[in-house]
Write an enzyme that holds these catalytic residues in place. Structure first.
Site, PDB file in Angstrom:
ATOM      1  N   HIS A  38      45.437  16.580  43.342  1.00  0.00           N
ATOM      2  CA  HIS A  38      44.481  15.897  44.200  1.00  0.00           C
ATOM      3  C   HIS A  38      43.360  15.338  43.330  1.00  0.00           C
ATOM      4  CE1 HIS A  38      42.238  15.952  48.299  1.00  0.00           C
ATOM      5  NE2 HIS A  38      42.640  14.763  47.946  1.00  0.00           N
ATOM      6  N   HIS A  51      48.856  12.484  55.494  1.00  0.00           N
ATOM      7  CA  HIS A  51      48.117  12.050  54.303  1.00  0.00           C
ATOM      8  C   HIS A  51      48.003  13.223  53.328  1.00  0.00           C
ATOM      9  CE1 HIS A  51      43.950  11.105  52.469  1.00  0.00           C
ATOM     10  NE2 HIS A  51      44.826  10.322  51.868  1.00  0.00           N
TER      11      HIS A  51
END
Ligand SMILES: *[C@@H]1O[C@H](CO)[C@@H](O)[C@H](O)[C@H]1NC(C)=O
Ligand SMILES: *[C@@H]1O[C@H](CO)[C@@H](O)[C@H](O)[C@H]1NC(C)=O
Ligand SMILES: *[C@@H]1O[C@H](CO)[C@@H](O)[C@H](O)[C@H]1NC(C)=O
Ligand SMILES: *[C@@H]1O[C@H](CO)[C@@H](O)[C@H](O)[C@H]1NC(C)=O
Ligand SMILES: *[C@@H]1O[C@H](CO)[C@@H](O)[C@H](O)[C@H]1NC(C)=O
Ligand SMILES: *[C@@H]1O[C@H](CO)[C@@H](O)[C@H](O)[C@H]1NC(C)=O
Ligand SMILES: *[C@@H]1O[C@H](CO)[C@@H](O)[C@H](O)[C@H]1NC(C)=O
Ligand SMILES: *[C@@H]1O[C@H](CO)[C@@H](O)[C@H](O)[C@H]1NC(C)=O
Ligand SMILES: *[C@@H]1O[C@H](CO)[C@@H](O)[C@H](O)[C@H]1NC(C)=O
Length: 363
Positions: free
Chosen positions: A97, A45
């Site tokens: 992110h 992930h």
């Protein structure tokens, strides 16, 4: 003479099966003849978002080791978030992110080139990318990144623009023989027949819920896409591949979520404990009467998560060619460097993150 000739011939014949047995696909000879959709792949992930000494173990990271190290250790699916930004005067696609102000690890094309280098050096491996399309890049824009990285030659183009049964996907050996060893799913994408290798994720895949904050929260129930949400039977009959999310968030202030590293060892464990990956795979295998196609985890090396995947694939005793990095979760407490700023690094990042979130939310 004839008998020694015979012995040589027998010796030669005896080496042939041995040679064949050494050929592994995705780290096991037992996987070559298996359909791509009928294998459990270990997924990292947020693969490029690394927490390591060079960034003071940022709490925005989901992995301790870079994508190259992940692949060499047995990870075969990498997820990442693609955002549009403008360093220089032109818009560029970067891997960030949540926001490029929070954690920007560079251009998509640079990361793709890193993966190409790994594929070049590992000719019997099939790798999958799952790109979260945060700013709705077009297929043409993403294709430009693949072209710039020189990786297009490896891309796999599906036989169908809609889902096929998991066992109808080609075998790993067929994909390897064809040289098409890079599978790409994009969430979400308007599929474009000019770039048929770029597949819309939710056309081919369904997922369980990913926003879990407690080991008791994991569920096998379909969550996305909305057409199969809450309905196990519909998800199965839709032929989509099952991507099983298996990572935990820790809720911080201002709605910020960071990986729950306190529960990490249990979360990635092969055991049957509450919230354990091994248990979660067993549970969902009963629900769907088939193994998940991918399990997606944070800090892949902890557990190690690959043990649960090997068990799901029944290859625990036949794996080869991996480089292990151990199972220790790395944070500021694991480094002895005097230059390491201790826990301050993560805290500073969190504070910066909060300021950014406040700015973004206009609070
Ligand atoms: C699917 O995997 C199982 C092992 O889990 C194997 O027995 C079966 O032959 C496979 N089928 C295909 C089509 O790959
Ligand atoms: C990935 O990490 C390894 C080991 O830490 C390092 O040697 C390598 O240079 C890194 N690769 C990239 C592309 O950053
Ligand atoms: C550490 O993480 C940074 C990303 O923040 C990355 O650029 C660097 O290559 C990483 N170092 C190693 C050795 O992987
Ligand atoms: C991107 O560039 C435009 C103008 O070219 C500017 O208005 C905008 O603020 C920039 N965005 C970021 C995130 O830098
Ligand atoms: C392999 O390539 C051939 C020729 O392009 C194509 O017809 C076939 O479908 C490919 N097979 C797989 C498994 O991708
Ligand atoms: C998640 O687990 C917590 C603690 O057990 C519980 O309070 C909460 O209701 C759970 N949430 C969901 C969506 O299951
Ligand atoms: C524990 O995991 C094993 C292996 O998947 C499984 O066979 C067994 O049924 C599980 N036991 C429980 C109590 O869930
Ligand atoms: C698997 O199911 C059992 C029985 O319902 C439950 O106790 C356990 O917590 C589940 N494991 C996971 C990881 O969801
Ligand atoms: C794998 O090896 C272990 C130890 O040698 C053995 O106990 C186990 O039964 C083997 N498992 C399989 C699936 O062959």
């Amino acid at each position: 003479m004839p008998s020694s000739f015979l012995l040589s011939a027998i010796a030669l014949l005896a080496t042939i099966p041995a040679t064949l047995a050494q050929t592994a696909c995705n780290n096991s000879p037992d996987l070559c003849a298996r359909s791509y959709g009928n294998i459990t792949h270990l997924g990292a992930h947020d693969s490029p978002f690394i927490s390591n000494a060079s960034n003071s173990y940022t709490s925005s990271g989901n992995q301790n080791y870079n994508s190259t190290v992940q692949l060499s250790a047995g990870v075969r699916l990498l997820s990442a978030q693609v955002h549009k930004t403008n360093s220089s005067s032109n818009a560029e696609y970067h891997l960030c992110h949540s926001s490029c102000d929070l954690l920007d690890v560079g251009r998509l094309r640079t990361w793709l080139a890193e993966i190409k280098t790994w594929l070049d050096g590992n000719p019997n491996e099939v790798v999958t990318l799952l790109l979260v399309n945060s700013d709705s890049a077009s297929a043409a824009s993403l294709d430009a990144e693949y072209t710039a990285a020189g990786i297009k030659g490896y891309t796999y183009t599906p036989a169908s623009t809609s889902a096929i049964t998991p066992t109808s996907w080609p075998t790993l050996q067929q994909m390897i023989s064809n040289g098409t060893r890079l599978v790409t799913f994009v969430a979400s994408l308007t599929q474009d027949s000019t770039y048929p290798y770029l597949m819309d994720e939710f056309t081919y895949i369904f997922e369980n819920a990913y926003e879990n904050t407690s080991p008791s929260n994991f569920s096998c129930t379909p969550d996305r896409p909305s057409s199969v949400k809450g309905n196990t039977a519909t998800a199965v009959s839709s032929n989509r591949l099952f991507l099983q999310n298996h990572f935990l968030y820790e809720q911080q202030a201002f709605g910020i979520q960071t990986p729950d590293t306190a529960d990490l060892t249990g979360t990635n464990s092969v055991s049957n404990g509450t919230g354990a990956l091994g248990s979660a795979i067993s549970n969902c295998t009963s629900v769907y009467s088939r193994k998940p196609w991918t399990v997606l985890v944070d800090f892949f090396h902890v557990g190690p998560a690959i043990s649960s995947v090997d068990r799901a694939n029944s290859v625990s005793n036949s794996t080869t060619g991996r480089t292990s990095v151990g199972t220790t979760y790395l944070d500021s407490s694991t480094t002895t460097s005097a230059a390491a700023p201790g826990k301050g690094g993560a805290t500073t990042t969190l504070v910066i993150g909060m300021i950014v979130m406040v700015m973004v939310m206009g609070l």
